[in-house]
Design an enzyme around this catalytic site. Structure first.
Site, short mmCIF file in Angstrom:
data_model
loop_
_atom_site.label_atom_id
_atom_site.label_comp_id
_atom_site.label_asym_id
_atom_site.label_seq_id
_atom_site.Cartn_x
_atom_site.Cartn_y
_atom_site.Cartn_z
N GLY A 140 40.60 30.53 46.37
CA GLY A 140 40.85 29.70 45.21
C GLY A 140 42.26 29.19 45.15
O GLY A 140 42.63 28.21 45.81
N CYS A 141 43.08 29.86 44.34
CA CYS A 141 44.42 29.35 44.06
C CYS A 141 45.36 29.43 45.26
O CYS A 141 46.26 28.60 45.39
CB CYS A 141 45.00 30.06 42.85
N VAL A 142 45.18 30.41 46.13
CA VAL A 142 46.00 30.48 47.35
C VAL A 142 45.68 29.29 48.25
O VAL A 142 46.58 28.59 48.73
CB VAL A 142 45.79 31.81 48.10
#
Length: 196
Positions: A140-142
């Site tokens: 996701g955010c990585v």
């Protein structure tokens, strides 16, 4: 046909970007978004010590919402995000990685640490041409932050042990894809050796 993928040349100056190493993602007892991240925290502790010893730039991101108008479609798609309210404590960086006074914590509402934040401006002001992107979650955010790091033309490293995900298969698939197309995925030991 297999694509040819090069290892990026070393940049001149790197920043460490710790993505969402906050209680909402590191403490499964308190948040549905979290996973057992103790080993990821430990790897980030090593990286923090390395960067701090050299006085290299360090940035943290966290996800937090203060009203219903923020990231409405993202929150509709993933309702578990609604627990990440300002003041809940879930947005606080894990105490094992407490930011120092000169290490900004950027509050974001979407996946990428770059989207609708001033992270790129801060990196430019710090004279950075490379980033080390760590944190939660890999898929996701990585991934979103690492991809945007490349798209802002930073030489980007992702240390394998310093990222994690609730879904082991998604973790591996995203590291493989990132490593082929966008960034260099290295072990923590390889990362430290490369930077040193």
């Amino acid at each position: 046909m297999q694509l040819t993928s090069n290892v990026l040349r070393r940049g001149n100056r790197y920043a460490l970007i710790l993505v969402d190493m906050c209680v909402g993602f590191t403490n499964p007892a308190l948040s549905p978004l979290a996973s057992d991240a103790d080993s990821v925290v430990a790897a980030n502790q090593q990286l923090l010590a390395f960067f701090r010893e050299r006085s290299w730039p360090v940035f943290f991101t966290t996800v937090a919402y203060s009203d219903e108008s923020q990231a409405t479609v993202f929150r509709e798609k993933l309702p578990a995000l609604n627990v990440l309210q300002i003041g809940s404590g879930l947005e606080d960086i894990d105490a094992r990685l407490t930011p120092q006074q000169n290490e900004p914590v950027l509050v974001k509402h979407w996946a990428s640490g770059f989207f609708a934040t001033d992270l790129h401006d801060r990196l430019q002001a710090a004279g950075v041409d490379g980033t080390v992107v760590t944190g939660l979650t890999t898929s996701g955010c990585v991934r979103a932050t690492a991809l945007d790091s490349l798209q802002y033309n930073y030489r980007t490293l992702v240390p394998r042990e310093a990222v994690g995900d609730r879904d082991a298969a998604a973790h591996e698939a995203n590291l493989r894809d990132l490593g082929i197309k966008y960034v260099d995925v290295l072990s923590l030991e390889e990362t430290l050796r490369f930077l040193a």
